[in-house]
Scaffold this motif. Structure first.
Motif, PDB file in Angstrom:
ATOM      1  N   UNK A 501       0.871  -1.208  -0.071  1.00  0.00           N
ATOM      2  CA  UNK A 501       0.017  -0.167  -0.099  1.00  0.00           C
ATOM      3  C   UNK A 501       0.941   1.309  -0.059  1.00  0.00           C
ATOM      4  N   UNK A 502       0.639   2.151  -0.993  1.00  0.00           N
ATOM      5  CA  UNK A 502       1.361   3.380  -1.128  1.00  0.00           C
ATOM      6  C   UNK A 502       2.630   3.440  -1.834  1.00  0.00           C
ATOM      7  N   UNK A 503       2.912   2.231  -2.085  1.00  0.00           N
ATOM      8  CA  UNK A 503       4.406   1.918  -2.726  1.00  0.00           C
ATOM      9  C   UNK A 503       3.962   1.592  -4.018  1.00  0.00           C
ATOM     10  N   UNK A 504       5.515   1.709  -4.920  1.00  0.00           N
ATOM     11  CA  UNK A 504       5.250   1.266  -6.348  1.00  0.00           C
ATOM     12  C   UNK A 504       5.368  -0.470  -6.340  1.00  0.00           C
ATOM     13  N   UNK A 505       4.860  -1.057  -7.283  1.00  0.00           N
ATOM     14  CA  UNK A 505       5.367  -2.536  -7.442  1.00  0.00           C
ATOM     15  C   UNK A 505       6.735  -2.791  -7.646  1.00  0.00           C
ATOM     16  N   UNK A 506       7.268  -3.778  -6.946  1.00  0.00           N
ATOM     17  CA  UNK A 506       8.591  -3.983  -6.978  1.00  0.00           C
ATOM     18  C   UNK A 506       8.906  -5.569  -7.318  1.00  0.00           C
ATOM     19  N   UNK A 507       9.930  -5.981  -8.012  1.00  0.00           N
ATOM     20  CA  UNK A 507      10.327  -7.134  -8.435  1.00  0.00           C
ATOM     21  C   UNK A 507      11.347  -7.810  -7.583  1.00  0.00           C
ATOM     22  N   UNK A 508      11.023  -8.927  -6.630  1.00  0.00           N
ATOM     23  CA  UNK A 508      11.846  -9.316  -5.835  1.00  0.00           C
ATOM     24  C   UNK A 508      12.413 -10.681  -6.111  1.00  0.00           C
ATOM     25  N   UNK A 509      13.828 -10.905  -5.984  1.00  0.00           N
ATOM     26  CA  UNK A 509      14.443 -12.275  -6.193  1.00  0.00           C
ATOM     27  C   UNK A 509      14.688 -12.814  -4.925  1.00  0.00           C
ATOM     28  N   UNK A 510      14.208 -13.986  -4.721  1.00  0.00           N
ATOM     29  CA  UNK A 510      14.727 -14.858  -3.515  1.00  0.00           C
ATOM     30  C   UNK A 510      15.567 -15.934  -4.001  1.00  0.00           C
ATOM     31  N   UNK A 511      17.024 -15.393  -4.334  1.00  0.00           N
ATOM     32  CA  UNK A 511      17.884 -16.483  -4.725  1.00  0.00           C
ATOM     33  C   UNK A 511      18.137 -17.507  -3.873  1.00  0.00           C
ATOM     34  N   UNK A 512      17.852 -17.406  -2.571  1.00  0.00           N
ATOM     35  CA  UNK A 512      18.008 -18.789  -1.543  1.00  0.00           C
ATOM     36  C   UNK A 512      17.320 -20.101  -2.297  1.00  0.00           C
ATOM     37  N   UNK A 513      16.104 -19.625  -2.787  1.00  0.00           N
ATOM     38  CA  UNK A 513      15.166 -20.704  -3.107  1.00  0.00           C
ATOM     39  C   UNK A 513      15.745 -21.329  -4.572  1.00  0.00           C
ATOM     40  N   UNK A 514      16.659 -20.966  -5.379  1.00  0.00           N
ATOM     41  CA  UNK A 514      17.148 -21.600  -6.658  1.00  0.00           C
ATOM     42  C   UNK A 514      17.535 -22.993  -6.671  1.00  0.00           C
ATOM     43  N   UNK A 515      16.945 -23.768  -7.440  1.00  0.00           N
ATOM     44  CA  UNK A 515      17.191 -24.984  -7.335  1.00  0.00           C
ATOM     45  C   UNK A 515      18.228 -25.301  -8.543  1.00  0.00           C
ATOM     46  N   UNK A 516      18.549 -24.267  -9.477  1.00  0.00           N
ATOM     47  CA  UNK A 516      19.618 -24.196 -10.423  1.00  0.00           C
ATOM     48  C   UNK A 516      18.819 -24.873 -11.894  1.00  0.00           C
ATOM     49  N   UNK A 517      17.675 -24.425 -12.029  1.00  0.00           N
ATOM     50  CA  UNK A 517      17.111 -25.278 -13.094  1.00  0.00           C
ATOM     51  C   UNK A 517      17.325 -24.494 -14.561  1.00  0.00           C
ATOM     52  N   UNK A 518      17.555 -23.180 -14.395  1.00  0.00           N
ATOM     53  CA  UNK A 518      18.077 -22.300 -15.532  1.00  0.00           C
ATOM     54  C   UNK A 518      16.681 -21.795 -16.408  1.00  0.00           C
ATOM     55  N   UNK A 519      15.589 -22.066 -16.064  1.00  0.00           N
ATOM     56  CA  UNK A 519      14.484 -21.788 -16.799  1.00  0.00           C
ATOM     57  C   UNK A 519      14.240 -20.206 -16.817  1.00  0.00           C
ATOM     58  N   UNK A 520      14.731 -19.657 -15.884  1.00  0.00           N
ATOM     59  CA  UNK A 520      14.591 -17.981 -15.936  1.00  0.00           C
ATOM     60  C   UNK A 520      15.493 -17.565 -17.024  1.00  0.00           C
TER      61      UNK A 520
END
Length: 545
Positions: A501-520
């Motif tokens: 609320x009251x803030x711009x949308x932001x893109x968050x990267x939770x790199x700790x979850x990455x299983x190294x699939x490379x799909x992104x």
């Protein structure tokens, strides 16, 4: 450190290459020094595959593998193919399937455990294997050829400063460097671009494979049974399918593959997998059992048309770094192993003759005369036919093409792939949103719960290994055009669009979850995400996968 051959990646290709080099050294008395670098915490930690393994390459590499205790314990005894609808299943008679699709004589395995065993064989021959060493940089000689890699950089904080445990990494130089990183490796991507290895080739195509390992009730277990399905829940246009393999000890390997050339940005591959498990053909097998492990990995699907030039000044691409998966068979480990062996033989001849600076053109020539090339040639049209004609037309014409190739050595020419996978998404406004049922926590699970079963770990105070070329693109471009598909195509919940609320949308990267699939790295429509290696030993720690 100086070696004759430096191998990046301790998967089937890299380990087979190392073993073959040492075998040739023992046969001739001409010793070679071989080093294998593996970013996982141990050999096998990052290995994920179905897997039903064709032992053809293993038979060549280590003919007495049974006596030596290779973990191929479950021979396929029951081979089933189905087309699924929402509530029913139509079994395709085995007699309709081309003989190359027959799995009898193959083995349902944990490919991670096979690699652990291969590593033992390699070390017994004198190969040096270093797990926990991520290769973060390619080194070049003054003439532009590849000289080696930098591995083992540790202790860099999120802000780029050096922490107390900082290590700058080691330079490992090789007369030849084999790149065996698997699908969409960061070094392979750099080398393919630098030396234009894909020039004149079709774009590489990919799938996303997600897998769970289950321990099921004894009465639901049928050791040696192998089941593949197509159709529901993906429908007629989006490509993909499933596998379910009954291993030993009441273990069942169940997985789902989504071809990454799908058009609808609302499609959620992970949720398609979870929905699939509730099908009446599948759920009874899992009911009463327990999920043991989860993981995900991209798969090369371009086949023969997309295999790049295999050699470059100073080294070679082997295994899935080049892309040798046979898509309809859902098999690639046998081809990965064989290409590792072929590269090893070409490099050994050059080293033995004192021609270490020569490019390994002999490797490419050997590949083109090998059963790997034949294996890929016979199925070369299946993927492009499916992409262009959909499930029904692709299944019919692709099957006919495989039969013709099997019986007569020719089919319907060579079909081309269309655009790369990142360019296939249509605007979100033009596509229908998909309503997915909520996971029940018994058969189906939410992403973050499942990621915990991959034993994934990354340090929080380190730079993210998921690099945005332009940080404004996710919210400024991807969100309005494609509803930012990274929120959905990632099978580990790494990417989020956060609104407060009251803030711009932001893109968050939770790199700790990455299983190294490379799909992104593959599917981002703006090609704005670059996957690079984190510190060595981080990422998933797959048991028996």
């Amino acid at each position: 450190m100086e070696y004759d051959v430096v191998i990046v990646g301790a998967g089937p290709a890299g380990l087979s290459a190392a073993i073959r080099l040492k075998q040739l050294a023992a046969e001739t008395g001409h010793d070679v020094s071989v080093c294998v670098l593996e970013k996982g915490s141990e050999v096998g930690a990052h290995i994920l595959s179905g897997a039903v393994m064709d032992p053809i390459a293993l038979n060549e590499l280590i003919p007495d593998w049974k006596e030596k205790g290779a973990p191929l314990n479950t021979e396929v005894t029951d081979d089933r193919f189905y087309v699924l609808g929402p509530q029913g299943a139509m079994r395709l008679p085995n007699i309709m399937m081309p003989p190359l699709m027959n799995n009898h004589g193959n083995y349902a395995v944990s490919l991670g455990n096979v690699c652990r065993w291969l590593a033992q064989q390699a070390e017994a021959l004198g190969v040096e294997i270093y797990p926990g060493f991520a290769c973060s940089e390619v080194l070049y000689r003054e003439d532009g050829s590849v000289k080696g890699v930098v591995a083992g950089v540790f202790g860099i904080a999120k802000d780029g400063s050096h922490k107390a445990d900082f290590q700058p990494g080691m330079e490992l130089h090789g007369k030849y460097v084999f790149i065996a990183e698997g699908v969409r490796g960061s070094l392979a991507k750099e080398i393919i671009a630098k030396f234009n290895l894909s020039e004149g080739k079709q774009p590489q195509k990919f799938g996303l494979g997600m897998k769970e390992l289950w321990e099921v009730l004894p009465e639901n277990h049928k050791q040696g049974q192998v089941t593949h399905t197509m159709g529901w829940p993906l429908g007629l246009k989006a490509g993909g399918g499933s596998f379910m393999y009954h291993l030993e000890n009441n273990l069942v390997s169940i997985g789902f593959v989504v071809h990454l050339n799908y058009e609808n940005p609302h499609l959620f591959p992970y949720m398609e997998f979870q929905r699939f498990k509730h099908h009446p053909l599948i759920e009874p097998v899992l009911r009463g059992g327990r999920r043991v492990a989860y993981g995900a990995r991209a798969i090369t699907e371009g086949g023969l048309q997309s295999v790049p030039k295999l050699y470059f000044p100073g080294g070679a691409l082997i295994g899935c770094s080049a892309g040798f998966v046979n898509v309809p068979r859902i098999k690639g480990s046998h081809n990965a192993m064989k290409t590792g062996m072929l590269a090893a033989e070409a490099a050994f001849k050059a080293l033995q003759a004192g021609r270490a600076g020569d490019e390994l053109e002999a490797y490419e020539q050997a590949y083109e005369k090998s059963w790997v090339y034949e294996d890929l040639s016979r199925v070369r049209n299946v993927k492009p036919m499916w992409s262009k004609l959909g499930l029904v037309g692709g299944l019919a014409l692709g099957g006919a093409d495989m039969w013709l190739n099997q019986l007569f050595g020719f089919g319907f020419g060579t079909w081309k792939h269309s655009k790369p996978d990142y360019a296939t998404l249509k605007p979100a406004s033009q596509m229908k949103p998909i309503d997915y049922p909520k996971p029940d926590g018994i058969i189906s699970f939410d992403r973050l719960t499942n990621v915990a079963f991959s034993a994934t770990n990354h340090e929080e105070d380190e730079p993210s290994h998921l690099k945005l070329k332009d940080p404004s693109i996710p919210i400024g471009v991807n969100l309005p055009n494609w509803a930012e598909p990274a929120q959905r195509y990632c099978p580990a919940g790494v990417y989020e669009v956060v609104g407060e609320a009251g803030k711009d949308m932001r893109f968050q990267i939770n790199h700790q979850n990455c299983v190294h699939c490379k799909t992104c790295d593959i599917k981002d429509p703006s090609q704005n995400i670059n996957w690079v290696v984190p510190q060595g030993g981080e990422g998933p720690n797959y048991p028996n996968m």
